[in-house]
Scaffold this active site. Structure first.
Site, mmCIF file in Angstrom:
data_model
loop_
_atom_site.group_PDB
_atom_site.id
_atom_site.type_symbol
_atom_site.label_atom_id
_atom_site.label_comp_id
_atom_site.label_asym_id
_atom_site.label_seq_id
_atom_site.Cartn_x
_atom_site.Cartn_y
_atom_site.Cartn_z
ATOM 1 N N ARG A 1 0.839 -1.191 0.000
ATOM 2 C CA ARG A 1 0.000 0.000 0.000
ATOM 3 C C ARG A 1 0.879 1.249 0.000
ATOM 4 O O ARG A 1 1.729 1.402 0.873
ATOM 5 C CB ARG A 1 -0.823 -0.071 1.282
ATOM 6 C CG ARG A 1 -1.387 1.208 1.763
ATOM 7 C CD ARG A 1 -1.658 1.086 3.272
ATOM 8 N NE ARG A 1 -2.398 2.219 3.719
ATOM 9 C CZ ARG A 1 -2.305 2.724 4.943
ATOM 10 N NH1 ARG A 1 -1.504 2.184 5.844
ATOM 11 N NH2 ARG A 1 -3.004 3.772 5.271
ATOM 12 N N HIS B 1 4.152 5.894 14.328
ATOM 13 C CA HIS B 1 3.673 6.129 12.963
ATOM 14 C C HIS B 1 4.850 5.917 12.033
ATOM 15 O O HIS B 1 5.934 6.473 12.267
ATOM 16 C CB HIS B 1 3.126 7.548 12.799
ATOM 17 C CG HIS B 1 2.054 7.831 13.786
ATOM 18 N ND1 HIS B 1 0.801 7.268 13.690
ATOM 19 C CD2 HIS B 1 2.052 8.553 14.924
ATOM 20 C CE1 HIS B 1 0.089 7.651 14.733
ATOM 21 N NE2 HIS B 1 0.819 8.420 15.494
ATOM 22 N N ARG C 1 2.336 15.622 6.561
ATOM 23 C CA ARG C 1 1.245 15.197 5.682
ATOM 24 C C ARG C 1 0.004 16.077 5.899
ATOM 25 O O ARG C 1 0.108 17.172 6.416
ATOM 26 C CB ARG C 1 0.977 13.704 5.914
ATOM 27 C CG ARG C 1 2.222 12.848 5.628
ATOM 28 C CD ARG C 1 1.976 11.374 5.840
ATOM 29 N NE ARG C 1 0.956 10.875 4.911
ATOM 30 C CZ ARG C 1 0.363 9.692 5.030
ATOM 31 N NH1 ARG C 1 0.712 8.884 6.032
ATOM 32 N NH2 ARG C 1 -0.552 9.312 4.162
ATOM 33 N N ALA D 1 -5.212 4.974 10.967
ATOM 34 C CA ALA D 1 -6.201 6.066 10.836
ATOM 35 C C ALA D 1 -6.991 6.297 12.121
ATOM 36 O O ALA D 1 -7.481 7.414 12.352
ATOM 37 C CB ALA D 1 -7.141 5.771 9.675
HETATM 38 C C1 DHK Z 1 -0.675 4.910 9.141
HETATM 39 C C2 DHK Z 1 -1.904 5.178 8.599
HETATM 40 O O1 DHK Z 1 -2.622 4.221 8.049
HETATM 41 C C3 DHK Z 1 -2.435 6.549 8.549
HETATM 42 O O2 DHK Z 1 -3.838 6.582 8.632
HETATM 43 C C4 DHK Z 1 -1.822 7.459 9.597
HETATM 44 C C5 DHK Z 1 0.090 5.913 9.888
HETATM 45 C C6 DHK Z 1 -0.306 7.334 9.580
HETATM 46 C C7 DHK Z 1 1.586 5.651 9.794
HETATM 47 O O3 DHK Z 1 2.351 6.510 9.352
HETATM 48 O O4 DHK Z 1 2.000 4.568 10.213
HETATM 49 O O5 DHK Z 1 -2.222 8.780 9.356
#
Ligand code: DHK
Length: 149
Positions: free
Chosen positions: A19, A101, A108, A78
């Site tokens: 992804r 994260h 972002r 999220a």
């Molecule tokens: C992962 C996600 O899926 C996002 O929704 C977050 C996070 C950031 C990451 O950086 O691991 O905003």
């Protein structure tokens, strides 16, 4: 103090490696788990490693952690930006919590700049890629060691 650490992952992280690799990299969640398990061995930690796309499952794992864990590493994905319920669950857990994260959320969209989980986390790691999980585990191990000393 228990040396069992829960590593919890939120929605879409099952697709890690596939992804948006320009944001999240090419490493899969299975790779992250393997790295965490290797490091946990060195740090003499036991691990429970989970991922879910369902908010309630993450809450149930936090409740399970209350019964047995000495720390939580959590990438709520999220749910970071939306979930008062996960914050409330973490507020029932006393030992160390480190929020991870993979991306630098502050670089972002504005909606990613706010984290409910940060209101509880003892530390936050963002923008270190999947290495952030290892850094978080090291920190939790240090906090467990300090409490035991
Ligand atoms: C992962 C996600 O899926 C996002 O929704 C977050 C996070 C950031 C990451 O950086 O691991 O905003």
């Amino acid at each position: 103090m228990s040396r069992l650490v829960y590593v919890l992952n939120g929605p879409n992280l099952n697709l890690l490696g596939k992804r948006q690799p320009h944001i999240y990299g090419h490493v899969t969640l299975a790779d992250v788990e393997a790295e965490c398990r290797e490091l946990a061995g060195e740090l003499k930690l036991d691990l429970r490693f989970h991922q879910s796309n369902r908010e309630y499952e993450i809450i149930d794992w936090i409740h399970a952690a209350r019964e047995e864990a000495g720390g939580i590493v959590i990438n709520p994905a999220a749910f970071t930006h939306t979930s008062v319920a996960i914050l409330d669950a973490l507020n029932t857990f006393e030992p160390p919590v480190v929020e991870v994260h993979i991306s630098n959320v502050h670089k972002r969209e504005a909606f990613r700049h706010h984290s409910y989980v940060s209101l509880r986390a003892d530390g936050v790691i963002a923008g270190f890629g999947t290495q952030g999980y290892s850094l978080a585990l090291q920190r939790v191990a240090r906090l467990i060691d300090e409490k035991a000393a």
